[in-house]
Design an enzyme around this catalytic site. Structure first.
Site, PDB file in Angstrom:
ATOM      1  N   GLU A   9       0.810  -1.222   0.000  1.00  0.00           N
ATOM      2  CA  GLU A   9       0.000   0.000   0.000  1.00  0.00           C
ATOM      3  C   GLU A   9       0.838   1.264   0.000  1.00  0.00           C
ATOM      4  O   GLU A   9       0.541   2.216  -0.695  1.00  0.00           O
ATOM      5  CB  GLU A   9      -0.928   0.075   1.223  1.00  0.00           C
ATOM      6  CG  GLU A   9      -1.748  -1.156   1.482  1.00  0.00           C
ATOM      7  CD  GLU A   9      -1.164  -1.917   2.626  1.00  0.00           C
ATOM      8  OE1 GLU A   9       0.003  -2.327   2.510  1.00  0.00           O
ATOM      9  OE2 GLU A   9      -1.868  -2.106   3.622  1.00  0.00           O
ATOM     10  N   ASP A  87      -1.452  -4.943   3.944  1.00  0.00           N
ATOM     11  CA  ASP A  87      -1.475  -5.262   5.375  1.00  0.00           C
ATOM     12  C   ASP A  87      -2.349  -6.483   5.659  1.00  0.00           C
ATOM     13  O   ASP A  87      -3.331  -6.739   4.959  1.00  0.00           O
ATOM     14  CB  ASP A  87      -2.002  -4.062   6.171  1.00  0.00           C
ATOM     15  CG  ASP A  87      -0.990  -2.941   6.258  1.00  0.00           C
ATOM     16  OD1 ASP A  87       0.183  -3.171   5.934  1.00  0.00           O
ATOM     17  OD2 ASP A  87      -1.377  -1.813   6.629  1.00  0.00           O
ATOM     18  N   ASP A  89      -4.988  -7.592   7.147  1.00  0.00           N
ATOM     19  CA  ASP A  89      -6.306  -7.417   7.758  1.00  0.00           C
ATOM     20  C   ASP A  89      -7.353  -7.355   6.654  1.00  0.00           C
ATOM     21  O   ASP A  89      -7.034  -7.523   5.471  1.00  0.00           O
ATOM     22  CB  ASP A  89      -6.345  -6.169   8.645  1.00  0.00           C
ATOM     23  CG  ASP A  89      -5.940  -4.902   7.890  1.00  0.00           C
ATOM     24  OD1 ASP A  89      -5.935  -4.917   6.643  1.00  0.00           O
ATOM     25  OD2 ASP A  89      -5.631  -3.889   8.542  1.00  0.00           O
ATOM     26  N   GLU A  91      -9.057  -4.837   5.394  1.00  0.00           N
ATOM     27  CA  GLU A  91      -8.820  -3.764   4.429  1.00  0.00           C
ATOM     28  C   GLU A  91      -7.728  -4.162   3.445  1.00  0.00           C
ATOM     29  O   GLU A  91      -7.848  -3.939   2.244  1.00  0.00           O
ATOM     30  CB  GLU A  91      -8.421  -2.480   5.163  1.00  0.00           C
ATOM     31  CG  GLU A  91      -9.533  -1.826   5.938  1.00  0.00           C
ATOM     32  CD  GLU A  91     -10.618  -1.238   5.050  1.00  0.00           C
ATOM     33  OE1 GLU A  91     -10.300  -0.718   3.967  1.00  0.00           O
ATOM     34  OE2 GLU A  91     -11.797  -1.311   5.437  1.00  0.00           O
ATOM     35  N   TYR A 320       2.906  -5.591  13.298  1.00  0.00           N
ATOM     36  CA  TYR A 320       1.695  -4.946  12.776  1.00  0.00           C
ATOM     37  C   TYR A 320       0.885  -4.350  13.912  1.00  0.00           C
ATOM     38  O   TYR A 320       0.632  -5.005  14.932  1.00  0.00           O
ATOM     39  CB  TYR A 320       0.859  -5.959  11.999  1.00  0.00           C
ATOM     40  CG  TYR A 320      -0.260  -5.333  11.225  1.00  0.00           C
ATOM     41  CD1 TYR A 320      -0.026  -4.277  10.345  1.00  0.00           C
ATOM     42  CD2 TYR A 320      -1.564  -5.789  11.365  1.00  0.00           C
ATOM     43  CE1 TYR A 320      -1.063  -3.693   9.628  1.00  0.00           C
ATOM     44  CE2 TYR A 320      -2.611  -5.211  10.641  1.00  0.00           C
ATOM     45  CZ  TYR A 320      -2.341  -4.165   9.783  1.00  0.00           C
ATOM     46  OH  TYR A 320      -3.378  -3.589   9.076  1.00  0.00           O
ATOM     47  N   ARG A 322      -2.280  -3.102  14.071  1.00  0.00           N
ATOM     48  CA  ARG A 322      -3.740  -3.243  14.187  1.00  0.00           C
ATOM     49  C   ARG A 322      -4.051  -4.676  14.584  1.00  0.00           C
ATOM     50  O   ARG A 322      -4.110  -5.567  13.740  1.00  0.00           O
ATOM     51  CB  ARG A 322      -4.428  -2.862  12.874  1.00  0.00           C
ATOM     52  CG  ARG A 322      -4.253  -1.395  12.514  1.00  0.00           C
ATOM     53  CD  ARG A 322      -5.044  -1.004  11.274  1.00  0.00           C
ATOM     54  NE  ARG A 322      -4.814   0.401  10.942  1.00  0.00           N
ATOM     55  CZ  ARG A 322      -3.900   0.836  10.078  1.00  0.00           C
ATOM     56  NH1 ARG A 322      -3.136  -0.047   9.448  1.00  0.00           N
ATOM     57  NH2 ARG A 322      -3.755   2.118   9.847  1.00  0.00           N
ATOM     58  N   HIS A 366      -2.781 -12.571  14.135  1.00  0.00           N
ATOM     59  CA  HIS A 366      -1.803 -11.518  14.403  1.00  0.00           C
ATOM     60  C   HIS A 366      -1.143 -11.768  15.747  1.00  0.00           C
ATOM     61  O   HIS A 366      -1.656 -12.485  16.602  1.00  0.00           O
ATOM     62  CB  HIS A 366      -2.475 -10.146  14.446  1.00  0.00           C
ATOM     63  CG  HIS A 366      -3.138  -9.773  13.159  1.00  0.00           C
ATOM     64  ND1 HIS A 366      -3.946  -8.674  13.046  1.00  0.00           N
ATOM     65  CD2 HIS A 366      -3.125 -10.353  11.941  1.00  0.00           C
ATOM     66  CE1 HIS A 366      -4.395  -8.577  11.806  1.00  0.00           C
ATOM     67  NE2 HIS A 366      -3.920  -9.587  11.118  1.00  0.00           N
TER      68      HIS A 366
END
Length: 822
Positions: A9, A87, A89, A91, A320, A322, A366
């Protein structure tokens, strides 16, 4: 072109990963999402199983998105394989899916892989590329379901608010629930009735020093009540209600003999906190570092994506950021245990690693937030980090190390004392082994801090049956306090406890409710505006389920089920829309039409007619339908006294934000600015300097972007003193000089004093030193993390650039005037 294309990203992430992969790989960045639902239409076919219509995000919304996508397509055509490494997740999974759809045709057989890593280090990245996988369709559908849910609420409820209240308002599925928490807390505070109660403490001395304090805890068989008065007083409780009652008890206590009836000393263990999850990091950074949630996440993102560490190159410093898991990998556990043994000794290392329980709905793929290598201590990376980056990294590092250390041990002593019918208790503790406290101690809430202070009292050595000497009796009056307004930390905690949103959404939730002017910060705590209250009440009244806390939490659980493949995303949306559509139709008919004006029982101060409530640009106000008089509803009287006429000042709002105005307006026009931090700005101060244009005294004023000096006759006289650098403008035929200015966002820049006739500007500070290469009369100065302080020429055609030795800095910088910046 390399044989393999890798897409992430962010450019920073791409730069870091590019150094870890060989020449066969080209790493590029999509700069976030490339596709989304259309901005100006619903983009969801409700009748056709909620099928979304995605469009390429236009350049007006995401800068250069078309060019970015064109370059990615060109690189994809030339590559043999594509690796999508967004990433880990929902999103990120959606970004990968949209990239695949745009870069590879449905009939192409070009391999597309999904690469997952939770830390950006050489080992983690290379390991992930050795075992690439596929895009997780369940995660994509969970993200899509959330996006459509939010779109349905936002695009169908917001127009209703425009129609019934005023244009420009908006409703969000999750943000509106957060607003509801804040509004309901404010009403709890307003409706709170304080209860008076008294406590009695006795200052005593024993045979051995020091003197100590014991608190009255019971009278006969009844315990002294000091909390939960809203639940009533039970038969076995005693509420000391008044000073007279407290004095009567003191007289009886003073005549009593104080005897030690029990002494108990036991070892108390205090365990370390687990490593950070996202919400816990946001809360702790808010309490300890005073960071906003948004700032915390922005800095954590930089630490995750990679930081230049001199000879070591660009390295991701944390995993990470989140996550709601407290799990730690075996390799990281082994490393931190070795570090603790080497740095603190085996006495601080538990026999087995601490394993922390993760809540049942956590995404346990995670890890917790931790340093990628515990051997990169804060001291070692400090030269390469900004002050805020170092503060956050240090917090994460300390919490992780402490989480795997032995508990702290205390000797806690409790002394029970009998004085006739009265029972008293003294408590104290002594730290005997610091354990994890050597490295880190979690910030405490206010009440917890008070309890810890009482427990830390030093007690003398006493024996059972020992007679104590009464030195003083200390009655103290108390009043129960209302629940405090939410801070960023406590609101995030409430959202997490209620299951509202997910770790990745908290920063956005808090930003949106402030940007929409639904809440404001008063001394660091959220207070709803009149507009926020109105919108909240209308939404809650007309959408009983959609904006309910428990219902919103249940929707999060349904989205988790979609991610786990246990339920269809279409089924979740159908169940939601069935209820939502009925509420929407009813609200169309029944929602109060505030635009027309809602009748009130308040009389117009000018003509006596009943006023109506309307909503204007800056919130609700009262208007008289007969004479047109208006009255600001958002005015709030304060205890601040006007320094010009002595009346109390009231809080008001304008397009520049909050300010205080004299309640005697229009007779007195005095105002005081309120800063972005909620603190009251200093009043204007008269200077011993005259205006060069009209001769009136100059004032030191407070503006939206800080202090500035201006004529006391403003706006009649428009003179504003600027900070000059003593450097002529370099534009030919311009007689101006360079001055300090501020942008609308508050950032400093340097421009010509002859503006708008001359538009010369630079961002970096000019230095009154000729360029040694081209002879330009000045150079520019900036500080970089890698090179330190450097000077370079402002002319683009000149390549002069060199580091500045520290001793030359003071000599080369021009001496500006002492005027405050406008």
């Amino acid at each position: 072109m390399a044989k393999k294309l890798v897409i992430v990203e962010s450019p920073a992430k791409a730069k870091t990963i590019n150094k870890y992969l060989g020449r066969d790989f080209t790493v590029m960045a999509s700069v976030g999402h490339i596709k989304d639902l259309p901005e100006k239409e619903l983009g969801v076919d409700i009748e056709n199983d909620f099928r979304p219509t995605y469009v390429i995000i236009p350049d007006e919304i995401k800068k250069n998105n078309r060019r970015i996508l064109t370059e990615l397509k060109r690189a994809a055509r030339e590559a043999e394989a594509i690796y999508l490494a967004a990433d880990p997740d929902r999103e990120g999974e959606a970004i990968c899916q949209h990239l695949k759809e745009e870069l590879v045709g449905p009939r192409e057989k070009k391999p597309v892989y999904r690469v997952l890593f939770h830390e950006i280090t050489p080992q983690a990245v290379r390991a992930a590329f050795r075992q690439p996988g596929e895009i997780d369709r369940n995660k994509v559908e969970a993200q899509q379901a959330r996006r459509i849910l939010d779109r349905l609420v936002g695009y169908l409820v917001s127009p209703l608010l425009w129609k019934k209240v005023r244009r420009g308002l908006s409703a969000g599925r999750v943000q509106s629930v957060a607003l509801r928490l804040i509004v309901e807390r404010e009403r709890e505070i307003e409706q709170f009735v304080p209860t008076e109660y008294w406590t009695i403490r006795a200052r005593l001395s024993a045979a051995e020093p020091p003197p100590f304090v014991a608190q009255l805890v019971r009278i006969g068989e009844r315990s002294i009540k000091t909390s939960a008065f809203d639940e009533g007083v039970r038969p076995n409780e005693w509420h000391i209600r008044t000073e007279a009652e407290a004095r009567a008890l003191i007289e009886r206590l003073a005549a009593s003999e104080f005897l030690v009836t029990a002494v108990e000393t036991k070892e108390k263990k205090r365990n370390p906190a687990p490593p950070f999850t996202t919400s816990k990091l946001q809360q702790e950074a808010a309490r300890r570092l005073r960071f906003s949630v948004k700032k915390t996440m922005n800095i954590a993102q930089k630490l995750y994506e990679g930081v230049e560490l001199g000879p070591e190159g660009s390295v991701g410093l944390i995993t990470y950021m989140r996550t709601d898991s407290t799990r730690i990998s075996d390799a990281a556990l082994a490393e931190v245990r070795r570090f603790i043994a080497e740095q603190y000794g085996s006495a601080f290392l538990p026999e087995e690693p601490h394993v922390y329980r993760t809540k049942k709905d956590a995404q346990d793929a995670h890890e917790a937030i931790r340093p990628t290598s515990v051997f990169r201590t804060p001291e070692q990376v400090a030269p390469y980090l900004s002050r805020d980056e170092l503060a956050l990294y240090k917090l994460i590092w300390q919490r992780f190390v402490a989480s795997q250390m032995k508990p702290a041990l205390f000797d806690q002593t409790v002394i029970e004392i009998q004085a006739g019918e009265f029972g008293l208790r003294a408590t104290g503790s002594v730290l005997t082994f610091p354990g994890f406290l050597t490295v880190y101690e979690e910030a405490k809430e206010e009440k917890e801090g008070e309890e810890d202070e009482d427990a830390a009292a030093t007690l003398p050595k006493v024996t059972v049956g020992e007679r104590l000497t009464l030195l003083q009796l200390l009655p103290e009056q108390h009043f129960t306090q209302p629940p405090p307004r939410y801070t960023e930390a406590s609101l995030v905690k409430a959202l997490e406890e209620n299951g509202i949103g997910r770790p990745s959404t908290y920063a956005q939730i808090l930003s949106i409710i402030q940007d929409r002017d639904y809440v404001q910060k008063v001394q660091g705590r959220f207070k709803p505006t009149e507009l926020g209250r109105l919108v909240c009440d209308l939404l809650v009244e007309n959408f009983t389920d959609i904006f309910d806390v428990e219902y919103t939490a249940a929707m999060e659980e349904e989205l988790d089920k979609v991610e786990e493949g246990r339920v269809s995303w279409v089924t979740v949306l159908k169940d939601f829309y069935q209820k939502f559509a009925a509420d929407l139709a009813r609200a169309e008919q029944q929602m109060e039409d505030v635009r027309k004006g809602v009748e009130t029982d308040r009389a117009c101060p000018q003509c006596g007619a009943l006023m109506v409530k309307k909503v204007g640009r800056y919130g609700p106000f009262l208007a008289c339908p007969s004479c047109g008089a208006t009255q600001n509803l958002s005015e709030e009287e304060t205890e601040v006294i006007c320094d010009k006429c002595g009346r109390k000042m009231v809080r008001r709002r304008s397009r520049f934000g909050q300010f205080l105005a004299c309640s005697g307006y229009p007779e007195c026009t005095n105002t005081r600015r309120i800063g972005r931090d909620g603190q009251l700005a200093a009043p204007d101060r008269v200077l011993e300097e005259a205006c060069p244009e009209c001769g009136a005294p100059l004032l030191l004023r407070q503006g939206p972007y800080g202090e500035y000096i201006a004529c006391s006759r403003r706006p009649a006289c428009s003179y504003v003193k600027v900070e000059t650098l003593g450097i002529p403008c370099p534009r030919p035929d311009c007689r101006g000089e360079l001055v300090v200015r501020r942008s609308r966002r508050g950032r400093l820049f340097y421009g010509c004093s002859a503006y708008p006739d001359c538009t010369f500007t630079v961002w970096d500070r000019p230095v009154n030193r000729a360029c040694p290469q081209c002879g330009s009369p000045f150079v520019l100065e900036k500080v970089t993390r890698r090179d330190g302080r450097i000077h370079y020429c402002h002319r683009q055609e000149c390549s002069y650039r060199e580091a500045v030795p520290h001793e030359e800095i003071a000599e080369s910088v021009a001496s500006p005037s002492t005027a405050a910046r406008p």
